[in-house]
Design a protein around this motif. Structure first.
Motif, mmCIF file in Angstrom:
data_model
loop_
_atom_site.group_PDB
_atom_site.id
_atom_site.type_symbol
_atom_site.label_atom_id
_atom_site.label_comp_id
_atom_site.label_asym_id
_atom_site.label_seq_id
_atom_site.Cartn_x
_atom_site.Cartn_y
_atom_site.Cartn_z
ATOM 1 N N ASN A 187 0.826 -1.196 0.046
ATOM 2 C CA ASN A 187 -0.009 0.035 -0.019
ATOM 3 C C ASN A 187 0.868 1.292 -0.091
ATOM 4 O OD1 ASN A 187 -2.387 1.432 0.019
ATOM 5 N ND2 ASN A 187 -2.558 1.662 2.343
ATOM 6 N N CYS A 188 2.038 1.268 -0.877
ATOM 7 C CA CYS A 188 3.053 2.361 -0.852
ATOM 8 C C CYS A 188 3.167 2.555 -2.288
ATOM 9 C CB CYS A 188 4.196 2.361 -0.018
ATOM 10 S SG CYS A 188 4.194 2.310 1.538
ATOM 11 N N ASP A 189 2.842 3.876 -3.000
ATOM 12 C CA ASP A 189 2.768 4.228 -4.283
ATOM 13 C C ASP A 189 3.978 5.260 -4.528
ATOM 14 O OD1 ASP A 189 1.213 6.398 -3.260
ATOM 15 O OD2 ASP A 189 -0.148 6.177 -4.963
ATOM 16 N N ASN A 190 4.609 5.693 -3.510
ATOM 17 C CA ASN A 190 5.310 6.790 -3.871
ATOM 18 C C ASN A 190 6.764 6.330 -4.146
ATOM 19 O OD1 ASN A 190 5.015 6.401 -0.851
ATOM 20 N ND2 ASN A 190 7.312 7.144 -1.064
ATOM 21 N N LEU A 191 7.634 7.398 -4.571
ATOM 22 C CA LEU A 191 9.126 7.436 -4.808
ATOM 23 C C LEU A 191 9.973 7.118 -3.761
ATOM 24 C CD1 LEU A 191 11.305 7.230 -6.915
ATOM 25 C CD2 LEU A 191 11.543 9.863 -6.641
ATOM 26 N N LEU A 215 12.184 10.935 8.328
ATOM 27 C CA LEU A 215 11.544 10.215 7.135
ATOM 28 C C LEU A 215 9.965 10.371 6.919
ATOM 29 C CD1 LEU A 215 13.660 6.783 7.664
ATOM 30 C CD2 LEU A 215 13.803 8.615 5.732
ATOM 31 N N PRO A 216 9.469 10.345 5.856
ATOM 32 C CA PRO A 216 8.004 10.536 5.829
ATOM 33 C C PRO A 216 7.330 9.150 6.374
ATOM 34 C CG PRO A 216 9.111 11.011 3.918
ATOM 35 C CD PRO A 216 10.264 10.605 4.623
ATOM 36 N N LEU A 217 5.969 9.247 6.769
ATOM 37 C CA LEU A 217 5.493 8.217 7.446
ATOM 38 C C LEU A 217 5.459 7.001 6.655
ATOM 39 C CD1 LEU A 217 2.463 10.115 8.876
ATOM 40 C CD2 LEU A 217 4.339 9.252 10.135
ATOM 41 N N LYS A 221 6.415 2.979 7.853
ATOM 42 C CA LYS A 221 5.544 1.954 7.413
ATOM 43 C C LYS A 221 6.512 0.838 6.845
ATOM 44 C CE LYS A 221 2.312 2.581 4.450
ATOM 45 N NZ LYS A 221 0.996 2.770 3.877
ATOM 46 N N ILE A 222 7.132 1.041 5.847
ATOM 47 C CA ILE A 222 7.993 0.221 5.361
ATOM 48 C C ILE A 222 9.155 -0.647 6.236
ATOM 49 C CG2 ILE A 222 9.643 -0.468 3.266
ATOM 50 C CD1 ILE A 222 6.632 -0.253 2.753
ATOM 51 N N PHE A 226 9.287 -4.154 7.128
ATOM 52 C CA PHE A 226 10.864 -5.172 6.886
ATOM 53 C C PHE A 226 11.407 -5.268 8.243
ATOM 54 C CE2 PHE A 226 11.609 -3.386 1.986
ATOM 55 C CZ PHE A 226 10.351 -3.843 1.928
ATOM 56 N N SER A 227 11.048 -4.817 9.254
ATOM 57 C CA SER A 227 11.804 -5.002 10.750
ATOM 58 C C SER A 227 13.094 -4.399 10.433
ATOM 59 C CB SER A 227 11.937 -6.717 10.908
ATOM 60 O OG SER A 227 10.600 -7.170 11.000
ATOM 61 N N TRP A 228 13.034 -3.197 9.928
ATOM 62 C CA TRP A 228 14.402 -2.441 9.657
ATOM 63 C C TRP A 228 14.498 -1.629 11.129
ATOM 64 C CZ3 TRP A 228 14.414 -0.795 4.047
ATOM 65 C CH2 TRP A 228 15.058 -1.854 3.035
#
Length: 232
Positions: A187-191, A215-217, A221-222, A226-228
């Protein structure tokens, strides 16, 4: 939309530019009708500001603007002489294991002439997902730090594509299958390109500035998915 201010003095204002926001109207984005960053700043502060450098519409992060037009050239000299250090973060397709320097000319969209360009790419973290992306049964990604030694238009996006690690969400130079997976599954469509920091000596006050943009929201979320975990 409230714009986050990272630094301000009598000469400049430094902001954290949101993604999907144009800095100002231009020929290249003539079909985009949304409010620009300059529009939003004018609405919020009742002042006109003058961009000293550029970020693509879909790139977020640190942007420096002058409070008066006469100061633009003073600060642009820092960029032209490579006296300003900019660092970006990117999420790219595939695993990058070791630092690399990309030296490949980039074509200017107006003159069509190629100019030398150089980017340092440093891997930070990677992640493999059990999500099939054509033509593989899994998908791999890397978080990288990018340091441009030159300032060509679309340089980082072109260079990452050049080494077969395009930036996720890049619909001009990227991989449509991975872009589509981020849209449909995450559910992420940005660069995923963010101007994380800028470092320079103020040419008028001589103050040494080290400025960082959160960082942006959607990035957070990623990171969670990704457990980063990483301290920037």
């Amino acid at each position: 939309m409230k714009i986050e201010i990272l630094f301000e003095d009598n000469y400049i204002i430094v902001v954290n530019k949101p993604n999907k926001i144009l800095i100002h109207n231009s020929y290249y984005a003539r079909n985009i009708k949304e409010a620009t960053l300059l529009d939003l700043l004018k609405e919020e502060f009742q002042e006109n500001y003058y961009p000293i450098h550029r970020l693509d519409r879909k790139t977020s992060g640190v942007l420096v603007l002058a409070k008066q037009k006469k100061y633009v050239a003073v600060f642009q000299k820092l960029f032209n002489s490579n006296s300003i250090q900019k660092k970006y973060l990117g999420i790219v397709r595939g695993f990058i294991e070791t630092p690399c320097t990309i030296k490949s000319p980039v074509k200017h969209p107006d003159t069509k002439l190629y100019k030398d360009a150089e980017t340092l790419c440093e891997p930070i973290l990677n992640k493999q997902l059990d999500i099939a992306v054509h033509p593989y049964q899994t998908s791999r990604y890397s978080l990288v730090r990018l340091k441009p030694a030159t300032g060509r238009m679309h340089q980082l996006r072109i260079h990452m594509n050049k080494i077969s690690h395009p930036i996720v969400g890049d619909y001009k130079y990227g991989d449509r299958f991975h872009n589509r997976m981020f849209e449909n599954e995450l559910n992420c469509d940005n660069l995923f390109l963010h101007a994380h920091s800028i470092h320079f000596e103020h040419p008028l006050t001589k103050e040494k500035l080290d400025l960082y943009a959160d960082l942006p929201l959607n990035w957070l979320k990623i990171f969670e998915k990704f457990s980063w975990q990483f301290e920037f």
